[in-house]
Motif scaffolding. Sequence first.
Motif, short mmCIF file in Angstrom:
data_model
loop_
_atom_site.label_atom_id
_atom_site.label_comp_id
_atom_site.label_asym_id
_atom_site.label_seq_id
_atom_site.Cartn_x
_atom_site.Cartn_y
_atom_site.Cartn_z
N ASP A 1 -67.28 31.60 -139.04
CA ASP A 1 -66.49 30.46 -138.56
C ASP A 1 -65.28 30.93 -137.76
OD1 ASP A 1 -68.09 28.44 -139.78
OD2 ASP A 1 -67.22 28.98 -141.70
N PHE A 2 -64.69 32.05 -138.19
CA PHE A 2 -63.54 32.57 -137.46
C PHE A 2 -63.96 33.10 -136.08
CE2 PHE A 2 -61.87 32.65 -141.77
CZ PHE A 2 -60.58 32.19 -141.58
N MET A 3 -65.23 33.48 -135.94
CA MET A 3 -65.71 33.96 -134.65
C MET A 3 -65.78 32.84 -133.62
SD MET A 3 -68.73 36.60 -135.83
CE MET A 3 -69.22 36.91 -134.13
N ILE A 4 -66.08 31.61 -134.07
CA ILE A 4 -66.19 30.49 -133.12
C ILE A 4 -64.85 29.80 -132.90
CG2 ILE A 4 -68.58 30.09 -133.79
CD1 ILE A 4 -67.63 27.58 -135.26
N MET A 5 -63.84 30.18 -133.65
CA MET A 5 -62.54 29.50 -133.51
C MET A 5 -61.91 29.66 -132.13
SD MET A 5 -60.63 29.89 -137.15
CE MET A 5 -61.36 29.14 -138.61
N PRO A 6 -62.00 30.85 -131.47
CA PRO A 6 -61.43 30.92 -130.12
C PRO A 6 -62.02 29.89 -129.17
CG PRO A 6 -61.88 33.12 -130.94
CD PRO A 6 -62.45 32.17 -131.94
N GLY A 7 -63.34 29.64 -129.27
CA GLY A 7 -63.96 28.61 -128.44
C GLY A 7 -63.45 27.23 -128.79
N CYS A 8 -63.29 26.96 -130.10
CA CYS A 8 -62.76 25.66 -130.52
C CYS A 8 -61.32 25.47 -130.04
CB CYS A 8 -62.83 25.53 -132.04
SG CYS A 8 -64.49 25.53 -132.72
#
Length: 451
Positions: free
Chosen positions: A163-170
């Motif tokens: 989940d932390f990996m997709i946070m920059p995109g979010c």
Amino acid sequence: METKTKKTLLPVQGKILWDVIILSILSVLCFLLPFAHYTYHRVQWTVSGLQFITGTSVQDGEVVIASQWLLIAFIAAAVLSIVFALVFPKIKKIRLAGFLIILGGILELLFSVLFTMQVQYIMADARNAGTSYAAWLLALIAVITIARGFHILYKNKVLSPLDFMIMPGCIYFLINNYFPLVGIFIAFKRVDYSVGIMNSEWVGFSNFTYLFSSSDAWVMTRNTILYNVAFIILGNLLGIIVGIFLSEVFSKKLQKLYQTTILLPQLISIIIVAYIVFAFLSNEAGLINKGILGEGNEINFYNTKIYWPFILTFVNLWKGLGYNSIIYLSAIVSIDKSLYEAAYVDGANRWQQITRITVPLLKPSIITLVTMSIGRIFYSDFGLFYQVPMDSGALYSVTQTIDTYVYRSLLQLNNIAMASAASAYQSVVGFVVVLVANGIVRKIDNENAMF
């Protein structure tokens, strides 16, 4: 077991509660610290956030934050934090507390940025003026609050490392797509740069009235919708056909070669595409005029409107065909092979297998992609309609879309309010179209509706 669980949770709840209380108090105390500094009579002066709110003298002039709602909003966020602290012992799920803390931190960060922007605007004319450490401290506290919320969710296994990996995109989507929604109020103002956007006159729906009373509204809406309808129908149809063709290639090496070749235009910059088109259509050295039509039969493509609906449609399909076909190819590959084997045993030929098995099983993918495309039916590829026609004024009636109109209104006509009105119109109508399209799908086939 219940008693043991409660005993282990109480210390955690108490720690989180104190964290929220301390961060809220620190946020309020930041307004007592210097938010800005300036030089007057060779002496360095500072101004606190509270002085900006209540009013103070800066270089013999009274200054005060004009937008009191910023203070009200920030105080409301602090009050919500206090209320959250009071009701926290009654919250049974700590994961809910984590989400609320993240939300409060995001609101605090947004308000601190807006307040700091107001301070910088007020101090613009002061000598050697700058932002002081309180503004950065307030933003840092907001970031710490957000980080604490994420830490709570991670510790309670609500979030995983993935989940932390997709946070920059979010975060990118929040900053690029959602935070700018605050500026929608510009569509309802007559912007006067001498007094600033915030203090400009409210004009209600006058910008929208002017927009729709002109012929531009009809032209840009017509072009945007008709082009997108053609792109959706032809793009998905060709994507399905090419996807089926690729799935019928048994050689893996040839299949990869074809996929790469078809996908390559998708990776080319639209500016490069514009010059490729120019190499074909140019009057002086274009391949069509010089190599095919010959001297004396040249066509001035960049001044002739009749050809451009076909040119733009062809360029869009050529550029996007690879992406669409690979999406459908991935859906075809996931179909159970035993279905084709059973159909072959029953005597079905290849065409019957495609029409009776492949196409029906592609229906969920088709509905999803078409619905998503319909959601952007009021948007257009800016580069396709601006760069490819080389911004030719003679072609505006067939190349003007809502996106190009917003760009020209903003940068060429310097009408920020009209550009904002056109953008708001585009967003609201697009949102309504998504709801209507999804409602129709839900009525026909509830299982394939997006929501």
